[in-house]
Design a protein around this motif. Structure first.
Motif: not given
Length: 251
Positions: A56-70
């Protein structure tokens, strides 16, 4: 606990790096599609920095700037943590029970060809992440003597030959003059980077501060040689025996 966290903060200025070694069977390389996949971090293990990454420590980064983000400043795949050498596009980035799993499509460039070839040969057998701590999401576990890391800001994933440490950038400097020149050069780099505040720029700035920290910790080789020379001369003159580190205090 408060003292441990305070010390951790002081010692963790700038961008941080964590590397994970792997065997050939632990990474998938498709030379035709140029897609690589594997793990960039593992959960639950105490690493050399005394950290235990929690799922879960990476979840916010993935949500905000992951490959599926805008986001325009997505988490990127680099060569050796060099922001000037992006080598591929991360297309999958997820947390599972084991760790941070990623897939990246490697660009058709010389550096991309090199990465694929050296991953296949095993010459390169480490991935490393560039990140910064979110301090109100870090706790200290006295029983485990470990920092429980519940959130980080993830900037990039790199293929590396040796796990990077922010303090190793300038180990070749030999004199105080060389250090002074690098401080001036670094000051100019920081000023240029501060002109923009995109995530890429923030990443560059954090990296620059890591270099700054490294410079501040360097003891030029010539200074150490002079101390050794003085020590030998004192002993030859019959003065009380001294240590190179007689002024160092340990807490």
């Amino acid at each position: 606990m408060a003292h441990k966290l305070k010390t951790k903060k002081r010692e963790s200025i700038g961008m941080q790096y964590k590397a994970i070694s792997f065997e050939a069977k632990e990474i998938t390389i498709n030379s035709e599609s140029r897609r690589i996949s594997g793990y960039a971090a593992i959960f639950g293990n105490k690493d050399k920095a005394g950290d235990i990454l929690i799922k879960g420590c990476f979840s916010k980064s993935i949500q905000e700037r992951g490959p599926q983000s805008n986001a325009n400043d997505k988490i990127i795949h680099l060569w050796m943590h060099n922001m000037n050498e992006p080598v591929g596009k991360i297309v999958t980035l997820i947390e599972d029970d084991k760790g941070l799993y990623f897939e990246a499509d490697i660009d058709k460039i010389d550096l991309g060809d090199r990465e694929i070839a050296q991953l296949e040969s095993g010459t390169i057998n480490q991935f490393s992440i560039g990140y910064s701590y979110v301090w109100d999401k870090v706790d200290y576990d006295s029983e485990k003597d470990a920092f429980i890391v519940k959130e980080v800001v993830l900037y990039e994933i790199s293929a590396v030959s040796i796990g990077c440490n922010g303090e190793t950038h300038y180990t070749g400097l030999k004199t105080a003059e060389e250090v002074e020149d690098k401080v001036i050069e670094l000051h100019s780099e920081i000023e240029n980077s501060l002109q923009g505040l995109s995530m890429k720029k923030k990443t560059e700035i954090l990296g620059l501060f890591s270099k700054f920290k490294a410079l501040m910790l360097i003891k030029p080789e010539e200074d150490m040689k002079n101390k050794l020379r003085s020590l030998v001369q004192d002993q030859a003159a019959g003065n009380p025996k001294k240590s190179l580190f007689h002024n160092v205090k340990f807490k």
